[in-house]
Design an enzyme around this catalytic site. Sequence first.
Site, PDB file in Angstrom:
ATOM      1  N   GLY A  21      19.444  27.121  -4.290  1.00  0.00           N
ATOM      2  CA  GLY A  21      19.614  26.409  -5.560  1.00  0.00           C
ATOM      3  C   GLY A  21      19.186  27.249  -6.746  1.00  0.00           C
ATOM      4  O   GLY A  21      18.146  27.930  -6.692  1.00  0.00           O
ATOM      5  N   GLY A  29      19.433  25.900 -10.177  1.00  0.00           N
ATOM      6  CA  GLY A  29      19.463  25.051 -11.359  1.00  0.00           C
ATOM      7  C   GLY A  29      18.266  25.353 -12.238  1.00  0.00           C
ATOM      8  O   GLY A  29      17.709  26.459 -12.199  1.00  0.00           O
ATOM      9  N   HIS A  70      11.138  10.509 -16.885  1.00  0.00           N
ATOM     10  CA  HIS A  70      11.765  11.817 -16.707  1.00  0.00           C
ATOM     11  C   HIS A  70      12.925  11.991 -17.678  1.00  0.00           C
ATOM     12  O   HIS A  70      13.379  11.033 -18.319  1.00  0.00           O
ATOM     13  CB  HIS A  70      12.275  11.985 -15.270  1.00  0.00           C
ATOM     14  N   LYS A  77      17.944  13.437 -14.775  1.00  0.00           N
ATOM     15  CA  LYS A  77      17.432  13.258 -13.405  1.00  0.00           C
ATOM     16  C   LYS A  77      18.322  12.280 -12.649  1.00  0.00           C
ATOM     17  O   LYS A  77      18.640  11.197 -13.153  1.00  0.00           O
ATOM     18  CB  LYS A  77      15.987  12.763 -13.426  1.00  0.00           C
TER      19      LYS A  77
END
Length: 237
Positions: free
Chosen positions: A8, A10, A130, A134
Amino acid sequence: MLKIGLVGYGAMGKVVEESIQVDDELAIFAPEYDSSLADYQEKVDVLLDFSNPANLDTIIEYATTHKVPVVIATTGYSEEQEERINQLSKEVPVLLSANYSLGVILMNRILKDYSPILKDYFDIEIIEKHHRWKEDAPSGTAKMFANTINETLNYDFVYGREGVAKRTDKEIGVHAVRGGSIVGEHEVLFAGQDEVLTIKHQAFSKKIFAVGALNGARWLSDQKVGFYDMNDVLFES
């Protein structure tokens, strides 16, 4: 020197790359790098997953084939996937945590120790906040806190309230807020008669999660087959 396979790339993957120790090596597996773990023939020392649940099959296949420890920092798994992770830990060392922040793990320990004392005098509510991007709610950390508190209580979880929602004695409220660029905020509210106790953690950057996960990876690389969490890393328990 540790060769870490990062799954990943990101926002968190980029922070992991920035936080890697000088002596360690990072192999990144992500579409942005045009690289796939499924096609990788070499062996890394440990896998660090900061991607999404869709990559679990590939991670399990690589880890079992090469006998590589796995640090899982992805949340939002189904019950079936959680069981597969548990089975994976019978073949390789697995470190799983909903949150890799030192402060969060310490907060979780505080909740474990003191919730049984407070339960008869306080109502318990969990509020997490958050950023707007999310994908899962409530957060994995909120669930971790709820499960820790509930280890000795056997209360019901109530996720948000709407309409007629009178509180019962034996419930834990869990609430999710999404907005802006909030990195992460978790608050456990103990509301009693004429007094309120709040235990709260705020994250101001993603670096705390990256550093914690990398520390976990270094620790896990020396462990035997089994299932571990950050309590094992920090407290050896």
